[in-house]
Design a protein around this motif. Structure first.
Motif, PDB file in Angstrom:
ATOM      1  N   GLY A  58       0.147  -8.487  15.927  1.00 38.80           N
ATOM      2  CA  GLY A  58       1.527  -8.345  16.380  1.00 38.80           C
ATOM      3  C   GLY A  58       2.164  -7.085  15.815  1.00 38.80           C
ATOM      4  O   GLY A  58       1.514  -6.283  15.139  1.00 38.80           O
ATOM      5  N   GLN A  59       3.457  -6.922  16.103  1.00 36.79           N
ATOM      6  CA  GLN A  59       4.178  -5.762  15.594  1.00 36.79           C
ATOM      7  C   GLN A  59       4.648  -6.025  14.169  1.00 36.79           C
ATOM      8  O   GLN A  59       5.170  -7.095  13.854  1.00 36.79           O
ATOM      9  CB  GLN A  59       5.368  -5.436  16.493  1.00 36.79           C
ATOM     10  N   VAL A  60       4.448  -5.025  13.314  1.00 32.03           N
ATOM     11  CA  VAL A  60       4.798  -5.140  11.904  1.00 32.03           C
ATOM     12  C   VAL A  60       5.862  -4.102  11.584  1.00 32.03           C
ATOM     13  O   VAL A  60       5.678  -2.913  11.835  1.00 32.03           O
ATOM     14  CB  VAL A  60       3.545  -4.913  11.017  1.00 32.03           C
ATOM     15  N   ARG A  61       6.972  -4.563  11.042  1.00 34.57           N
ATOM     16  CA  ARG A  61       8.081  -3.662  10.682  1.00 34.57           C
ATOM     17  C   ARG A  61       7.986  -3.311   9.198  1.00 34.57           C
ATOM     18  O   ARG A  61       7.967  -4.200   8.343  1.00 34.57           O
ATOM     19  CB  ARG A  61       9.422  -4.318  11.010  1.00 34.57           C
ATOM     20  N   LEU A  62       7.941  -2.020   8.933  1.00 33.93           N
ATOM     21  CA  LEU A  62       7.775  -1.522   7.571  1.00 33.93           C
ATOM     22  C   LEU A  62       8.936  -0.634   7.173  1.00 33.93           C
ATOM     23  O   LEU A  62       9.676  -0.137   8.030  1.00 33.93           O
ATOM     24  CB  LEU A  62       6.457  -0.738   7.458  1.00 33.93           C
ATOM     25  N   GLU A  63       9.063  -0.410   5.866  1.00 31.48           N
ATOM     26  CA  GLU A  63      10.001   0.571   5.324  1.00 31.48           C
ATOM     27  C   GLU A  63       9.163   1.627   4.606  1.00 31.48           C
ATOM     28  O   GLU A  63       8.635   1.375   3.523  1.00 31.48           O
ATOM     29  CB  GLU A  63      10.994  -0.087   4.366  1.00 31.48           C
ATOM     30  N   VAL A  64       9.029   2.788   5.221  1.00 32.50           N
ATOM     31  CA  VAL A  64       8.176   3.838   4.660  1.00 32.50           C
ATOM     32  C   VAL A  64       8.968   4.622   3.627  1.00 32.50           C
ATOM     33  O   VAL A  64      10.023   5.206   3.947  1.00 32.50           O
ATOM     34  CB  VAL A  64       7.668   4.790   5.757  1.00 32.50           C
ATOM     35  N   PRO A  65       8.518   4.647   2.371  1.00 35.52           N
ATOM     36  CA  PRO A  65       9.271   5.367   1.330  1.00 35.52           C
ATOM     37  C   PRO A  65       9.248   6.877   1.546  1.00 35.52           C
ATOM     38  O   PRO A  65       8.299   7.423   2.110  1.00 35.52           O
ATOM     39  CB  PRO A  65       8.544   4.970   0.038  1.00 35.52           C
ATOM     40  N   ARG A  66      10.309   7.536   1.083  1.00 30.46           N
ATOM     41  CA  ARG A  66      10.411   8.992   1.156  1.00 30.46           C
ATOM     42  C   ARG A  66      10.637   9.566  -0.236  1.00 30.46           C
ATOM     43  O   ARG A  66      11.152   8.882  -1.119  1.00 30.46           O
ATOM     44  CB  ARG A  66      11.585   9.401   2.065  1.00 30.46           C
ATOM     45  N   ASN A  87      10.742  15.656  -8.749  1.00 34.65           N
ATOM     46  CA  ASN A  87      10.655  14.927  -7.488  1.00 34.65           C
ATOM     47  C   ASN A  87      10.959  13.466  -7.766  1.00 34.65           C
ATOM     48  O   ASN A  87      10.668  12.948  -8.847  1.00 34.65           O
ATOM     49  CB  ASN A  87       9.264  15.069  -6.862  1.00 34.65           C
ATOM     50  N   SER A  88      11.543  12.788  -6.797  1.00 36.07           N
ATOM     51  CA  SER A  88      11.898  11.383  -6.983  1.00 36.07           C
ATOM     52  C   SER A  88      11.980  10.693  -5.635  1.00 36.07           C
ATOM     53  O   SER A  88      11.904  11.331  -4.585  1.00 36.07           O
ATOM     54  CB  SER A  88      13.238  11.265  -7.721  1.00 36.07           C
ATOM     55  N   ARG A  89      12.135   9.381  -5.672  1.00 34.92           N
ATOM     56  CA  ARG A  89      12.275   8.614  -4.436  1.00 34.92           C
ATOM     57  C   ARG A  89      13.573   8.974  -3.729  1.00 34.92           C
ATOM     58  O   ARG A  89      14.563   9.309  -4.367  1.00 34.92           O
ATOM     59  CB  ARG A  89      12.231   7.114  -4.735  1.00 34.92           C
ATOM     60  N   ASN A  90      13.533   8.865  -2.416  1.00 35.78           N
ATOM     61  CA  ASN A  90      14.715   9.207  -1.615  1.00 35.78           C
ATOM     62  C   ASN A  90      14.891   8.188  -0.491  1.00 35.78           C
ATOM     63  O   ASN A  90      14.987   8.522   0.682  1.00 35.78           O
ATOM     64  CB  ASN A  90      14.568  10.624  -1.032  1.00 35.78           C
ATOM     65  N   GLY A  91      14.872   6.911  -0.879  1.00 37.10           N
ATOM     66  CA  GLY A  91      15.066   5.852   0.102  1.00 37.10           C
ATOM     67  C   GLY A  91      13.836   5.644   0.971  1.00 37.10           C
ATOM     68  O   GLY A  91      12.699   5.916   0.570  1.00 37.10           O
ATOM     69  N   SER A  92      14.065   5.185   2.180  1.00 33.96           N
ATOM     70  CA  SER A  92      12.968   4.896   3.101  1.00 33.96           C
ATOM     71  C   SER A  92      13.483   4.967   4.525  1.00 33.96           C
ATOM     72  O   SER A  92      14.691   5.066   4.761  1.00 33.96           O
ATOM     73  CB  SER A  92      12.384   3.511   2.819  1.00 33.96           C
ATOM     74  N   GLY A 104       0.816  -1.212   0.000  1.00 32.13           N
ATOM     75  CA  GLY A 104       0.000   0.000   0.000  1.00 32.13           C
ATOM     76  C   GLY A 104       0.846   1.256   0.000  1.00 32.13           C
ATOM     77  O   GLY A 104       0.554   2.221  -0.720  1.00 32.13           O
ATOM     78  N   LEU A 105       1.923   1.262   0.793  1.00 33.29           N
ATOM     79  CA  LEU A 105       2.823   2.416   0.833  1.00 33.29           C
ATOM     80  C   LEU A 105       3.514   2.629  -0.511  1.00 33.29           C
ATOM     81  O   LEU A 105       3.658   3.764  -0.975  1.00 33.29           O
ATOM     82  CB  LEU A 105       3.865   2.220   1.943  1.00 33.29           C
TER      83      LEU A 105
END
Length: 440
Positions: A108-116, A93-98, A70-71
């Motif tokens: 439970g706990q979910v670990r995500l990488e949120v894009p920037r 504008n472009s992606r800049n990692g996460s 979704g992200l």
């Protein structure tokens, strides 16, 4: 006749079919297909020895994948092109990692990488900024708790509205899930400079052996981007608000990173201005005018309140310090013989009252009163009104933390961006330009 061998062969064949490539996810509302798909997932988990929930559970992995996808889809929509697509060249504008983010869900706990993105304009809706818990039953319970409902109130509400039976102990355990977040929030590093800091206290009843009134110390900071933020909450000892305890609170704020503040707005507590200057020697201490008016008017008869308030307003809305001094002289001459204590209140607070008279109207409205904290305190009082008292300090802080961090849609919030901040920042730069430059 069916043999054991036939049964084993059929079972293995079915399991092999179920452990093959997963079928397409059925549509929401197709209950038979959804039930069959869920049974398949459970069987696959059992066959592979995988737990359904928990950090490494099957459901947790599914939730993680759905949220991460979704992200990524949101970022594509935000930028207008797929990852590595040629359309992104020269787009501005472009992606800049996460950056990593852990979200607590029902499974439970979910670990995500949120894009920037490079323009820092990406505002994800899948997991909004600042949100670390997904709504569900736990989210509903915590939201109701933050709005002032007791565990008994929540239990009755869930039974009536959702036909769900949950014990008070379970509700307490759900709300206790915020304690780790609260501790992290209370200890988080702060900005080096907050141009304006507003401090105040509210009294709540806490049972510690016996029920007693305890002050809760509150600080709100406005940073260089014009964002208001609650800096922390502290429970003080019995005996009322005290400058000595405030000195410890201010020292903690300094240790968490605040090296300078231009204006600190406070009430008229004896010794508090000295504690502020000891922490930030260059700070201008601004006495809250509303507190000063309240402190002064308590010495007058109600039949004179309208006249006295009108004349005091002429003092604190004066266009300059000279005009304010002139109007106060007239005010003192009129009322000193009848209400000497009222005039003495103004005279003792004068040096900490007048700093904001040097500022234009826009900045005056920001610093002449602790209205931001008064607004927050109003929410605090509403949340504690039906409780009578709290069993522990932790229980009190848990409720007030949830109130302080709650953002209400289409409502005025004590946190968030200040309206007209750019104009205020220009005024601050004129008065405190060298200190603003040092902070950048």
């Amino acid at each position: 006749m069916t043999t054991n061998t036939d049964i084993t062969t059929n079972t293995d064949r079915a399991r092999a079919q179920r452990t093959g490539p997963p079928r397409s996810v059925p549509l929401v509302g197709d209950e038979p297909a959804m039930r069959e798909w869920a049974a398949e997932l459970v069987d696959r988990a059992r066959h592979d020895g995988v737990e359904l929930t928990g950090d490494d559970g099957l459901l947790t992995a599914l939730v993680r994948q759905v949220l991460q996808t979704g992200l990524e889809v949101e970022m594509i929509d935000h930028l207008g092109y797929e990852r590595h697509a040629v359309e992104g060249r020269g787009s501005g504008n472009s992606r800049n990692g996460s950056y990593p983010k852990t979200v607590t869900t029902e499974v439970g706990q979910v670990r995500l990488e949120v894009p920037r993105d490079r323009n820092a304009s990406f505002e994800p809706a899948t997991i909004p900024k600042g949100q670390r818990r997904l709504d569900g039953l736990s989210g509903n319970v915590i939201s109701l708790y933050a709005k002032g409902m007791t565990t008994g109130d929540i239990q009755a509400h869930l039974a009536e509205i959702y036909d769900t039976s949950i014990s008070k102990d379970t509700i307490s355990r759900i709300t206790d899930a915020v304690l780790d977040d609260m501790q992290i929030w209370q200890q988080r590093p702060l900005d080096r400079v907050y141009p304006v800091i507003l401090i105040d206290a509210i009294v709540v009843k806490i049972r510690d052996g016996h029920v007693a009134n305890r002050p809760i110390y509150v600080a709100i900071g406005i940073n260089l981007d014009g964002e208001r933020d609650v800096l922390g909450l502290w429970v003080g000892p019995t005996g009322g608000e005290g400058a000595k305890f405030w000195a410890g609170v201010l020292g903690e704020l300094r240790n968490r990173g605040i090296q300078d503040s231009f204006i600190v707005c406070c009430d008229g507590l004896k010794g508090l201005p000295d504690a502020i200057r000891a922490t930030w020697p260059l700070a201008d201490v601004q006495l809250c005018v509303v507190h000063l008016v309240r402190a002064a008017i308590k010495y007058t008869s109600k039949k004179y309140w309208a006249q006295v308030c009108r004349e005091m307003r002429e003092i604190y809305t004066a266009p300059s310090l000279e005009a304010a001094e002139s109007r106060f002289a007239e005010f003192a001459e009129t009322w000193r013989d009848k209400y000497p204590a009222m005039i003495a209140t103004w005279e003792s607070a004068w040096n900490d009252f007048v700093p904001f008279l040097d500022f234009p109207l826009e900045l005056r409205q920001l610093v002449y009163t602790t209205n931001s904290i008064e607004s927050l305190n109003s929410r605090f009082r509403k949340a504690v009104r039906h409780r009578g008292h709290f069993p522990t300090e932790q229980a009190a802080l848990k409720v007030l933390y949830l109130v302080a961090t709650e953002r209400r849609k289409n409502r005025s919030n004590p946190t968030g961006r200040i309206n007209g901040w750019k104009q205020i920042l220009n005024i601050l730069t004129i008065h405190y330009g060298d200190r603003i430059e040092a902070a950048n």
